[in-house]
Scaffold this motif. Structure first.
Motif, mmCIF file in Angstrom:
data_model
loop_
_atom_site.group_PDB
_atom_site.id
_atom_site.type_symbol
_atom_site.label_atom_id
_atom_site.label_comp_id
_atom_site.label_asym_id
_atom_site.label_seq_id
_atom_site.Cartn_x
_atom_site.Cartn_y
_atom_site.Cartn_z
ATOM 1 N N MET B 234 0.836 -1.204 0.000
ATOM 2 C CA MET B 234 0.000 0.000 0.000
ATOM 3 C C MET B 234 0.862 1.240 0.000
ATOM 4 O O MET B 234 1.927 1.264 0.600
ATOM 5 C CB MET B 234 -0.921 -0.036 1.205
ATOM 6 C CG MET B 234 -1.999 -1.079 1.014
ATOM 7 S SD MET B 234 -3.226 -1.030 2.321
ATOM 8 C CE MET B 234 -3.023 -2.688 2.949
ATOM 9 N N LYS B 235 0.373 2.268 -0.673
ATOM 10 C CA LYS B 235 1.169 3.480 -0.830
ATOM 11 C C LYS B 235 0.759 4.599 0.108
ATOM 12 O O LYS B 235 1.561 5.414 0.500
ATOM 13 C CB LYS B 235 1.030 3.992 -2.273
ATOM 14 C CG LYS B 235 1.682 3.075 -3.284
ATOM 15 C CD LYS B 235 1.654 3.718 -4.665
ATOM 16 C CE LYS B 235 2.283 2.789 -5.685
ATOM 17 N NZ LYS B 235 2.190 3.307 -7.048
ATOM 18 N N GLY B 236 -0.514 4.697 0.408
ATOM 19 C CA GLY B 236 -0.996 5.858 1.167
ATOM 20 C C GLY B 236 -0.858 5.656 2.665
ATOM 21 O O GLY B 236 -0.029 4.887 3.146
ATOM 22 N N GLN B 237 -1.698 6.351 3.422
ATOM 23 C CA GLN B 237 -1.658 6.250 4.879
ATOM 24 C C GLN B 237 -2.718 5.292 5.402
ATOM 25 O O GLN B 237 -2.911 5.138 6.596
ATOM 26 C CB GLN B 237 -1.858 7.640 5.491
ATOM 27 C CG GLN B 237 -0.656 8.540 5.247
ATOM 28 C CD GLN B 237 -1.050 9.994 5.204
ATOM 29 O OE1 GLN B 237 -2.013 10.367 4.515
ATOM 30 N NE2 GLN B 237 -0.340 10.809 5.933
ATOM 31 N N SER B 238 -3.420 4.677 4.470
ATOM 32 C CA SER B 238 -4.442 3.718 4.848
ATOM 33 C C SER B 238 -3.771 2.488 5.443
ATOM 34 O O SER B 238 -2.728 2.052 4.990
ATOM 35 C CB SER B 238 -5.221 3.342 3.595
ATOM 36 O OG SER B 238 -6.013 2.229 3.818
ATOM 37 N N GLU B 239 -4.358 1.935 6.494
ATOM 38 C CA GLU B 239 -3.720 0.790 7.145
ATOM 39 C C GLU B 239 -4.158 -0.544 6.561
ATOM 40 O O GLU B 239 -3.501 -1.557 6.737
ATOM 41 C CB GLU B 239 -4.056 0.800 8.642
ATOM 42 C CG GLU B 239 -3.364 1.915 9.394
ATOM 43 C CD GLU B 239 -4.156 2.370 10.607
ATOM 44 O OE1 GLU B 239 -4.868 1.542 11.192
ATOM 45 O OE2 GLU B 239 -4.068 3.571 10.929
ATOM 46 N N SER B 240 -5.274 -0.557 5.900
ATOM 47 C CA SER B 240 -5.797 -1.835 5.430
ATOM 48 C C SER B 240 -6.807 -1.599 4.323
ATOM 49 O O SER B 240 -7.226 -0.487 4.067
ATOM 50 C CB SER B 240 -6.489 -2.560 6.587
ATOM 51 O OG SER B 240 -7.616 -1.809 7.001
ATOM 52 N N LEU B 241 -7.182 -2.694 3.680
ATOM 53 C CA LEU B 241 -8.227 -2.666 2.665
ATOM 54 C C LEU B 241 -9.420 -3.460 3.171
ATOM 55 O O LEU B 241 -9.274 -4.381 3.966
ATOM 56 C CB LEU B 241 -7.711 -3.309 1.374
ATOM 57 C CG LEU B 241 -6.661 -2.533 0.596
ATOM 58 C CD1 LEU B 241 -5.985 -3.434 -0.434
ATOM 59 C CD2 LEU B 241 -7.308 -1.346 -0.121
ATOM 60 N N ASN B 242 -10.592 -3.133 2.674
ATOM 61 C CA ASN B 242 -11.768 -3.967 2.920
ATOM 62 C C ASN B 242 -11.467 -5.379 2.392
ATOM 63 O O ASN B 242 -10.821 -5.534 1.358
ATOM 64 C CB ASN B 242 -12.953 -3.314 2.193
ATOM 65 C CG ASN B 242 -14.134 -4.250 2.028
ATOM 66 O OD1 ASN B 242 -14.121 -5.131 1.174
ATOM 67 N ND2 ASN B 242 -15.154 -4.070 2.837
#
Lengths: 255, 255
Positions: B234-242
């Protein structure tokens, strides 16, 4: 002592109205609910937080005590009031009133954008914001007819990603003309005779991907602004993919 | 003349009970709702349809008239009864009672499988069945703790794909041992030190991909059966995906 114990308190009535788009527009604020979203707000938009509303039993909770909240902003409420404010069946006892960010579209685009044309399901919109964040997109633009970012279901599905990336709302055609001024190519997701398989597309870091309404796809007006359509080849007997799934497969492939 | 006009009719009470897992198990039947799902049932599992329940005003509807339904199976009901049977706010006036397929696990596996370990949201499970179909998977296995396939929300999100591909329910470890007997590699989706980026994985046509619970991921018991973990960088600051998004990105990449 608890600050507010009655559902008929005027402040509670006003905050509860933040569940409507009208009130959010009027006050330029919105409500977030739950530990994760309040924490993300604290981490990324601390100054935008106007109030943190805490259910009395949470005040001694470890997760709460480690959160570094400005005590002057805290309002404690009873269990009954927390249940009244909440949009979930079992609330976590923590909420924040956050100012809506007014951000200007960037003069220089330096990453990809996702454009949503009349996407109606808040779960789909929130999930796409979350996925665009994970895929390293610069921003997401919610066109007319798309569900509001500050809808509680949109916020829940976005999982705080709207604090990380730029989210704009407005007329897509205006945003598209600004993107085109910077030579950003606009990809659509319609299966017409000129459409290319997404596997054949290689993009550099600035491009825009448009997806449309769950039932009817991209509108004719917006389709006229698309430079190239792409599609996802399917193998089974399924006729289509959910819009958030399709957008995610393409976002992760292209970026 | 309408066959059933009263909500207290015993037949209606019995069909309404099909919204519970218990009754579906007892009767080995389930209820599908709406034109799309009834049409898919007619196209793919015609013999399994026991009854088609039609709201009186639908009988003259073009979409209904072109559907080629065996008249002997049709029961007409009043508006009130249709509303009682429906799990949606505005029902389309058409339902079918369908026999639950008892299918045996194939002796020879000839395509990829998706394994769900305790995935709880029916929208996620339905969406993954729909996407597995589109990605050309042979089947989906719903492990213990995973929401029921015949839950009305799961069926709605699956959009009829459960009629196209094999869907099994049961203990994942038993299915995994049958897959391993045929040298099928089991991929997990946990980010441990041995995990490989999905982009580095190239698979042949038989493999299995396991995803886990929305909050806690794959359980320890199931993790012990995984041959190789893969992750999505992952590239952004998101920690996880659905979970449905993550599964879809990998399914479309691998197949």
């Amino acid at each position: 002592m608890i600050d507010i114990t009655s559902n008929s308190n005027q402040q509670i009535k006003d905050w509860k109205k933040l569940h409507t788009r009208k009130e959010r527009k009027k006050t330029s604020t919105y409500l977030v609910e739950g530990f994760h979203l309040v924490e993300e707000a604290l981490n990324y938009k601390k100054d935008a937080i106007q109030k943190v509303i805490v259910r009395e039993d949470i005040l001694t909770n470890d997760a709460y005590l480690t959160m570094n909240i400005d005590a002057k902003k805290v309002i404690t409420v009873s269990e009954q009031v927390a249940a009244e404010l909440s949009e979930t069946e079992t609330n976590q006892g923590i909420f924040a009133v956050v100012a809506i960010d007014k951000i200007d579209f960037p003069e220089t685009v330096n990453g990809p954008f996702l454009l949503l044309d009349a996407v109606q399901d808040p779960g789909n919109v929130g999930t796409m914001i979350r996925t665009a964040d994970a895929a390293g997109f610069q921003g997401v633009i919610l066109g007319k007819g798309t569900v509001d970012l500050y809808n509680s279901k949109t916020l829940r599905s976005a999982q705080g990603s709207h604090f990380h990336i730029e989210v704009y709302e407005g007329d897509l055609s205006e945003f598209i003309s600004r993107l085109k001024d910077q030579d950003v190519k606009i990809y659509g997701t319609a299966l017409n005779e000129d459409a290319e398989s997404y596997k054949n597309i290689n993009e550099d870091k600035t491009f825009a991907l448009m997806v449309g309404n769950e039932g009817s796809g991209i509108s004719n007006d917006m389709m006229a602004l698309v430079d190239q359509n792409i599609y996802i080849p399917m193998k089974g007997q399924s006729e289509s993919l959910n819009v958030a799934i399709a957008a995610s497969i393409i976002m992760f492939h292209l970026n």
